[in-house]
Design a protein around this motif. Sequence first.
Motif, mmCIF file in Angstrom:
data_model
loop_
_atom_site.group_PDB
_atom_site.id
_atom_site.type_symbol
_atom_site.label_atom_id
_atom_site.label_comp_id
_atom_site.label_asym_id
_atom_site.label_seq_id
_atom_site.Cartn_x
_atom_site.Cartn_y
_atom_site.Cartn_z
ATOM 1 N N PRO A 156 5.579 -9.366 6.243
ATOM 2 C CA PRO A 156 6.239 -9.332 4.931
ATOM 3 C C PRO A 156 7.741 -9.058 5.026
ATOM 4 C CG PRO A 156 4.189 -8.086 4.879
ATOM 5 C CD PRO A 156 4.455 -8.405 6.312
ATOM 6 N N THR A 209 8.906 -14.997 5.535
ATOM 7 C CA THR A 209 7.984 -13.870 5.366
ATOM 8 C C THR A 209 6.570 -14.372 5.095
ATOM 9 O OG1 THR A 209 8.427 -13.715 2.981
ATOM 10 C CG2 THR A 209 9.832 -12.419 4.457
ATOM 11 N N GLU A 210 5.619 -13.444 5.276
ATOM 12 C CA GLU A 210 4.215 -13.774 5.037
ATOM 13 C C GLU A 210 3.467 -12.494 4.710
ATOM 14 O OE1 GLU A 210 0.932 -14.957 8.157
ATOM 15 O OE2 GLU A 210 2.090 -16.738 7.629
ATOM 16 N N GLY A 211 2.614 -12.540 3.688
ATOM 17 C CA GLY A 211 1.816 -11.376 3.320
ATOM 18 C C GLY A 211 2.511 -10.509 2.284
ATOM 19 N N GLU A 212 1.765 -9.540 1.788
ATOM 20 C CA GLU A 212 2.282 -8.639 0.766
ATOM 21 C C GLU A 212 2.907 -7.401 1.395
ATOM 22 O OE1 GLU A 212 -0.737 -7.649 -2.024
ATOM 23 O OE2 GLU A 212 -1.099 -9.734 -2.644
ATOM 24 N N MET A 213 3.928 -6.882 0.733
ATOM 25 C CA MET A 213 4.561 -5.660 1.200
ATOM 26 C C MET A 213 3.551 -4.509 1.201
ATOM 27 S SD MET A 213 7.731 -5.812 2.152
ATOM 28 C CE MET A 213 9.206 -6.824 2.050
ATOM 29 N N ASN A 251 2.009 -0.657 0.971
ATOM 30 C CA ASN A 251 2.300 0.529 0.167
ATOM 31 C C ASN A 251 2.916 1.607 1.036
ATOM 32 O OD1 ASN A 251 1.226 -0.541 -2.269
ATOM 33 N ND2 ASN A 251 -0.852 -0.001 -1.597
#
Length: 265
Positions: A231, A254-258, A260
């Motif tokens: 990400p 980028t790839e995927g979610e940031m 938490n």
Amino acid sequence: MAALPEGTPCWADAMFTDLEGAKSFYGDVLGWTFGESATEYGNYTEAYSDGKAVAAIVPPMPGQEEQSAWCLYFASDDVVATARRVRDMGGDVLMEPMRVGDFGSMLLARDPAGVVFGAWQAGRHEGFEKRGERGSFCWAEVFTRDPESSDAFFPGVFPYRVRRLEDEEIDFKIFDLGDETVLGRMRMGADFPPEVPPHIQLYFAVFDCDAAVVRATDRGGKLRFGPMTTPFGRFAVLSDPQGATFAAIDTGTTEGEMPNISDAA
């Protein structure tokens, strides 16, 4: 220009036995150009990207011809006070605070886990003239086998707030200065060979990570990890022909979610 907040990564340099070889490699891989060597400061040579200072290279001093490595410097309001905090937190001062002409003052230190770094109190030289853009420093991570020690040490020396990545797969924390995240900390697991020492890994921004890997390996560098898309960007870890390790990252891919992030316990 206002002084950088204490603890901000502000400069990077490395010693190379073959200075011309280092110029050729980083000129090709990162697009750097180089200024005149400062003979009065041991042939310290600044590197530039788009005419802005981004790092420096220097020949090793006699007796220090070991494997090359990049060193990251953190901004200090007072290197004498920084040295005192290093010792108070159980670290070692490897090079006592010293003045470098009217450029500023520096020290070299090591945390209790073995991570080497520098501190820089700016004078005429304030540090990176470009960062976060292609050809310049954009991020750094402390790699350590003793994360608890590093987690206590660095916030004890610099005014960091510590937060952690909420990911069961890795032990990763981040250090903030105010609202800005300035440094990461990664636990070195069993996938790191025992001969790899604790260190700070520098990330230099590139336009195309895969193309940078090709340029680096064509010039005698070695691919250590990746390329991998996250990400935060697509990156690869490389070693130059003289053994200095760094990462090249394309923050636009980028790839995927940031993940938490929460305050550390």
